[in-house]
Design an enzyme around this catalytic site. Structure first.
Site, short mmCIF file in Angstrom:
data_model
loop_
_atom_site.label_atom_id
_atom_site.label_comp_id
_atom_site.label_asym_id
_atom_site.label_seq_id
_atom_site.Cartn_x
_atom_site.Cartn_y
_atom_site.Cartn_z
CG PHE A 137 -80.79 -68.96 -1.93
CD1 PHE A 137 -80.27 -69.65 -0.83
CD2 PHE A 137 -80.05 -68.97 -3.12
CE1 PHE A 137 -79.05 -70.32 -0.91
CE2 PHE A 137 -78.83 -69.63 -3.21
CZ PHE A 137 -78.33 -70.31 -2.10
CD1 TRP A 170 -79.33 -62.14 -12.43
CD2 TRP A 170 -81.41 -61.83 -13.19
NE1 TRP A 170 -79.24 -61.53 -13.66
CE2 TRP A 170 -80.51 -61.32 -14.14
CE3 TRP A 170 -82.78 -61.73 -13.45
CZ2 TRP A 170 -80.94 -60.74 -15.33
CZ3 TRP A 170 -83.20 -61.16 -14.64
CH2 TRP A 170 -82.27 -60.67 -15.56
CB THR A 172 -86.77 -66.74 -7.33
OG1 THR A 172 -86.14 -66.95 -8.60
CG2 THR A 172 -88.19 -67.28 -7.36
CD GLU A 375 -81.30 -73.73 -8.06
OE1 GLU A 375 -80.19 -74.18 -7.71
OE2 GLU A 375 -82.17 -73.36 -7.28
P1 TGC Z 1 -65.47 -75.72 -5.30
O1 TGC Z 1 -64.04 -75.55 -4.87
O2 TGC Z 1 -65.79 -76.72 -6.36
O3 TGC Z 1 -66.38 -76.06 -4.03
C1 TGC Z 1 -66.32 -75.31 -2.84
C2 TGC Z 1 -66.81 -76.19 -1.70
O4 TGC Z 1 -68.17 -76.54 -1.93
C3 TGC Z 1 -68.32 -77.97 -2.04
N1 TGC Z 1 -69.32 -78.21 -3.12
C4 TGC Z 1 -70.57 -78.58 -2.87
N2 TGC Z 1 -71.21 -78.89 -1.73
C5 TGC Z 1 -72.51 -79.23 -1.83
N3 TGC Z 1 -73.18 -79.27 -2.99
C6 TGC Z 1 -72.59 -78.95 -4.14
N4 TGC Z 1 -73.29 -78.95 -5.29
C7 TGC Z 1 -71.22 -78.60 -4.13
N5 TGC Z 1 -70.32 -78.23 -5.07
C8 TGC Z 1 -69.17 -77.99 -4.44
C9 TGC Z 1 -66.94 -78.47 -2.39
O5 TGC Z 1 -66.78 -79.81 -2.00
C10 TGC Z 1 -66.07 -77.52 -1.59
O6 TGC Z 1 -66.14 -77.92 -0.23
P2 TGC Z 1 -64.87 -77.74 0.75
O7 TGC Z 1 -65.28 -78.44 2.00
O8 TGC Z 1 -63.71 -78.38 0.03
O9 TGC Z 1 -64.70 -76.27 0.92
O10 TGC Z 1 -66.01 -74.27 -5.68
P3 TGC Z 1 -65.78 -73.38 -6.96
O11 TGC Z 1 -65.59 -71.97 -6.49
O12 TGC Z 1 -64.70 -73.97 -7.83
O13 TGC Z 1 -67.21 -73.41 -7.71
C11 TGC Z 1 -67.74 -74.57 -8.19
C12 TGC Z 1 -68.98 -74.28 -9.09
C13 TGC Z 1 -68.62 -73.42 -10.28
C14 TGC Z 1 -69.46 -75.62 -9.59
C15 TGC Z 1 -70.08 -73.60 -8.27
O14 TGC Z 1 -69.66 -72.41 -7.81
C16 TGC Z 1 -71.41 -73.50 -8.99
O15 TGC Z 1 -72.22 -74.43 -8.88
N6 TGC Z 1 -71.74 -72.37 -9.72
C17 TGC Z 1 -73.07 -72.13 -10.21
C18 TGC Z 1 -73.76 -71.10 -9.35
C19 TGC Z 1 -75.22 -71.36 -9.20
O16 TGC Z 1 -75.73 -72.46 -9.45
N7 TGC Z 1 -75.97 -70.37 -8.74
C20 TGC Z 1 -77.36 -70.54 -8.48
C21 TGC Z 1 -77.90 -69.38 -7.68
S1 TGC Z 1 -79.47 -69.73 -6.92
C22 TGC Z 1 -80.56 -69.83 -8.18
O17 TGC Z 1 -80.27 -69.79 -9.31
C23 TGC Z 1 -81.96 -70.02 -7.74
S2 TGC Z 1 -83.11 -70.10 -9.00
C24 TGC Z 1 -84.35 -70.80 -8.11
C25 TGC Z 1 -85.66 -70.81 -8.75
O18 TGC Z 1 -86.23 -69.74 -9.06
O19 TGC Z 1 -86.20 -71.94 -8.87
P1 FAD Z 2 -72.72 -65.76 -16.05
O1 FAD Z 2 -72.16 -66.54 -14.94
O2 FAD Z 2 -72.14 -64.45 -16.34
O3 FAD Z 2 -72.63 -66.66 -17.38
C1 FAD Z 2 -72.80 -66.12 -18.70
C2 FAD Z 2 -72.49 -67.26 -19.70
O4 FAD Z 2 -71.12 -67.68 -19.54
C3 FAD Z 2 -73.36 -68.51 -19.47
O5 FAD Z 2 -73.66 -69.10 -20.70
C4 FAD Z 2 -72.43 -69.41 -18.68
O6 FAD Z 2 -72.75 -70.78 -18.83
C5 FAD Z 2 -71.09 -69.08 -19.32
N1 FAD Z 2 -69.95 -69.39 -18.44
C6 FAD Z 2 -69.70 -68.90 -17.20
N2 FAD Z 2 -68.55 -69.43 -16.73
C7 FAD Z 2 -68.07 -70.26 -17.69
C8 FAD Z 2 -66.92 -71.10 -17.81
N3 FAD Z 2 -66.03 -71.21 -16.81
N4 FAD Z 2 -66.75 -71.81 -18.94
C9 FAD Z 2 -67.66 -71.72 -19.95
N5 FAD Z 2 -68.77 -70.95 -19.90
C10 FAD Z 2 -68.96 -70.24 -18.78
N6 FAD Z 2 -79.79 -66.44 -8.07
C11 FAD Z 2 -79.93 -66.47 -6.71
O7 FAD Z 2 -78.96 -66.37 -5.97
N7 FAD Z 2 -81.18 -66.63 -6.16
C12 FAD Z 2 -82.31 -66.74 -6.91
O8 FAD Z 2 -83.41 -66.89 -6.37
C13 FAD Z 2 -82.18 -66.68 -8.34
N8 FAD Z 2 -83.29 -66.72 -9.13
C14 FAD Z 2 -83.16 -66.50 -10.47
C15 FAD Z 2 -84.31 -66.32 -11.26
C16 FAD Z 2 -84.18 -66.04 -12.61
C17 FAD Z 2 -85.41 -65.79 -13.43
C18 FAD Z 2 -82.90 -65.97 -13.22
C19 FAD Z 2 -82.75 -65.69 -14.68
C20 FAD Z 2 -81.78 -66.15 -12.45
C21 FAD Z 2 -81.88 -66.39 -11.07
N9 FAD Z 2 -80.75 -66.47 -10.25
C22 FAD Z 2 -80.88 -66.53 -8.88
C23 FAD Z 2 -79.42 -66.24 -10.82
C24 FAD Z 2 -78.86 -67.43 -11.59
O9 FAD Z 2 -78.46 -68.45 -10.72
C25 FAD Z 2 -77.70 -66.93 -12.45
O10 FAD Z 2 -78.28 -66.18 -13.51
C26 FAD Z 2 -76.84 -68.05 -12.97
O11 FAD Z 2 -76.12 -68.67 -11.93
C27 FAD Z 2 -75.85 -67.56 -14.04
O12 FAD Z 2 -75.18 -66.40 -13.64
P2 FAD Z 2 -75.10 -65.13 -14.62
O13 FAD Z 2 -76.48 -64.82 -15.07
O14 FAD Z 2 -74.34 -64.08 -13.92
O15 FAD Z 2 -74.33 -65.64 -15.90
#
Ligand code: TGC
Ligand code: FAD
Length: 395
Positions: A137, A170, A172, A375
């Site tokens: 993803f 990053w 996975t 996440e």
């Molecule tokens: P925002 O304006 O809040 O939302 C945009 C649209 O998305 C909807 N929405 C959601 N829908 C479903 N589930 C959720 N959790 C949702 N959160 C928001 C929202 O209703 C809106 O919809 P619409 O219809 O109005 O367009 O968006 P924003 O740009 O202000 O961002 C919100 C924020 C910061 C919370 C979001 O971007 C966020 O969650 N950031 C964190 C990014 C993150 O978690 N990345 C993970 C990457 S994948 C990963 O890490 C895999 S690791 C897996 C592993 O190894 O196990």
């Molecule tokens: P940043 O977003 O740059 O954040 C740096 C610091 O700033 C953090 O402490 C954060 O909390 C803080 N911060 C950011 N914004 C704010 C704010 N507004 N206010 C206060 N503090 C803030 N991603 C994928 O898409 N797919 C994957 O499969 C996947 N797997 C992963 C596996 C591993 C081992 C790791 C380490 C990461 C993976 N990720 C994946 C990415 C992961 O989701 C991101 O690392 C994560 O979302 C944070 O993004 P960043 O590392 O760029 O940190």
């Protein structure tokens, strides 16, 4: 000499079994046996050598764990609690093992199942459930992590194809994946132009270099996805979602699993700390008899019990009336933050031995640093909850 009574187990303290169905218990016990017999004997070596247990993937599939909570298309159709219990057992082994299953099911299969065309579902899902196709993803980019709406990966229309350019970071399972669900902005549009694409290995311009040197999740293959003029047929775009809610919807599924999984890592650390404290003698007595050690063990058990009860509550709700992304944030934030604190506390209880890979604790502690960040970081979930509770967006 009086013998020390057997300690009360966490399962007995929580009495979770009384609230589970026979099938849920059976799934948990099957995965528990698999992890303890097939994974734990190799866990330290895999971590040390930065190796993923690819040979165990068919067994994960045979247990119905790939896309385990999806219905149809060869998927097992487990309820949310059974799925949660299963991933909790996997993470008792290693967060990397659970990560593989989370990504395959929640982040690669779920978007196809939820947003895909019938043709895409028929083509990919049965093979992904059977582990014949491994997925990853791609959302995060080098300059776009917590704020995925700022992504710069672009999909340019060109006849009946899209041409993708950008770098995902990053990711996975990227190095072992046969396909990637990649999120990109179509042409030069804003966040609402974000679309999902199924990009297959072998398409020219698609590369997945491995990221080496991680001190966390070493037993999980992590890579980049580099897209250089990758021509993807229009039929490979996920037709039924557009905008950031597409990838965020996938994250809600994966975060739910992580909130259970982290408890598995916490339980492994608790078990190791308890066993160590009962046998390690200092000042003529097992350290388990010391009040300060007991206080630490009690806090660990208490927080695991609370996290488990919360996960079960939201799992049951998910299968009945449904749960909101806010509730998932609460569960992910609480359970992962506590799992990390529990791992660090356990590390201390093991003293110098706590830094050795001979014990599972430091491995879990290091893994949980990633789980705390991916996440949605701990801070992101705080701000999601803060926004929901106060009505003020503090991002
Ligand atoms: P925002 O304006 O809040 O939302 C945009 C649209 O998305 C909807 N929405 C959601 N829908 C479903 N589930 C959720 N959790 C949702 N959160 C928001 C929202 O209703 C809106 O919809 P619409 O219809 O109005 O367009 O968006 P924003 O740009 O202000 O961002 C919100 C924020 C910061 C919370 C979001 O971007 C966020 O969650 N950031 C964190 C990014 C993150 O978690 N990345 C993970 C990457 S994948 C990963 O890490 C895999 S690791 C897996 C592993 O190894 O196990
Ligand atoms: P940043 O977003 O740059 O954040 C740096 C610091 O700033 C953090 O402490 C954060 O909390 C803080 N911060 C950011 N914004 C704010 C704010 N507004 N206010 C206060 N503090 C803030 N991603 C994928 O898409 N797919 C994957 O499969 C996947 N797997 C992963 C596996 C591993 C081992 C790791 C380490 C990461 C993976 N990720 C994946 C990415 C992961 O989701 C991101 O690392 C994560 O979302 C944070 O993004 P960043 O590392 O760029 O940190």
């Amino acid at each position: 000499m009086a013998t020390t009574p057997e300690p009360l187990s966490l399962d007995s303290l929580i009495s979770i079994d009384a609230l589970l169905t026979d099938e849920e218990r059976m799934i948990r016990d099957t995965v528990r046996r698999f992890v303890r017999e097939r994974y734990l004997p190799r866990a330290a070596e895999l971590f040390a050598k930065e190796q993923f247990a690819t040979d165990l993937i068919p067994e994960l599939a045979a247990m119905g764990l790939l896309g385990g909570s999806l219905t149809g298309y060869g998927c097992a159709g487990m309820n949310s609690v059974a799925y949660g219990l299963a991933v909790q057992e996997l993470e008792y082994g290693d967060s990397g093992l659970r990560s593989f299953v989370s990504v395959q099911g929640s982040l690669a299969m779920w978007p196809i199942w939820k947003y895909g065309s019938e043709e895409q579902k028929q083509r990919f899902l049965p093979k992904m459930a059977a582990a014949e196709i491994i997925g990853c993803f791609g959302l995060t980019e080098p300059d776009s992590g917590s704020d995925p709406g700022s992504m710069t990966t672009r999909a340019r229309t060109d006849g009946d194809h899209y041409v993708l350019n950008g770098t995902k970071m990053w990711i996975t399972s990227a190095p072992v994946a046969h396909l990637a669900v990649v999120w990109a902005k179509v042409d030069d549009g804003g966040p609402e132009s974000i679309r999902g694409f199924i990009v297959e290995r072998g398409m020219p311009g698609f590369e997945t270099p491995t990221i080496h040197g991680k001190m966390s999740l070493r037993a999980s293959p992590t890579g980049e996805i580099v897209l250089t003029d990758v021509r993807v047929p229009k039929a490979s775009m996920l037709p039924n979602v557009m905008g950031l809610k597409g990838p965020l919807g996938c994250l809600t599924q994966a975060r739910f699993g992580i909130s259970w999984g982290a408890l598995g890592a916490a339980r492994a650390c608790y078990d190791a700390a308890l066993a160590y404290a009962r046998t390690r003698v200092q000042f003529d007595k097992p350290i388990a008899s010391k009040q300060l050690i007991q206080e630490q063990l009690v806090e660990m058990a208490m927080e695991i019990a609370k996290g488990q009860i919360m996960a079960l509550h939201y799992g049951r709700l998910k299968d009945t009336s449904g749960i909101s992304p806010i509730q998932v944030s609460l569960c992910k934030k609480n359970n992962v933050a506590w799992a990390l604190k529990i791992a660090r506390t356990a590390r201390g209880i093991l003293g110098g031995n706590g830094i050795l890979l001979d014990y599972p604790v430091v491995r879990h502690m290091l893994n949980l640093e990633s789980v705390y960040t991916y996440e949605g970081t701990n801070e992101v979930h705080t701000l999601i909850l803060g926004n929901a509770l106060t009505g003020h967006n503090a991002f």
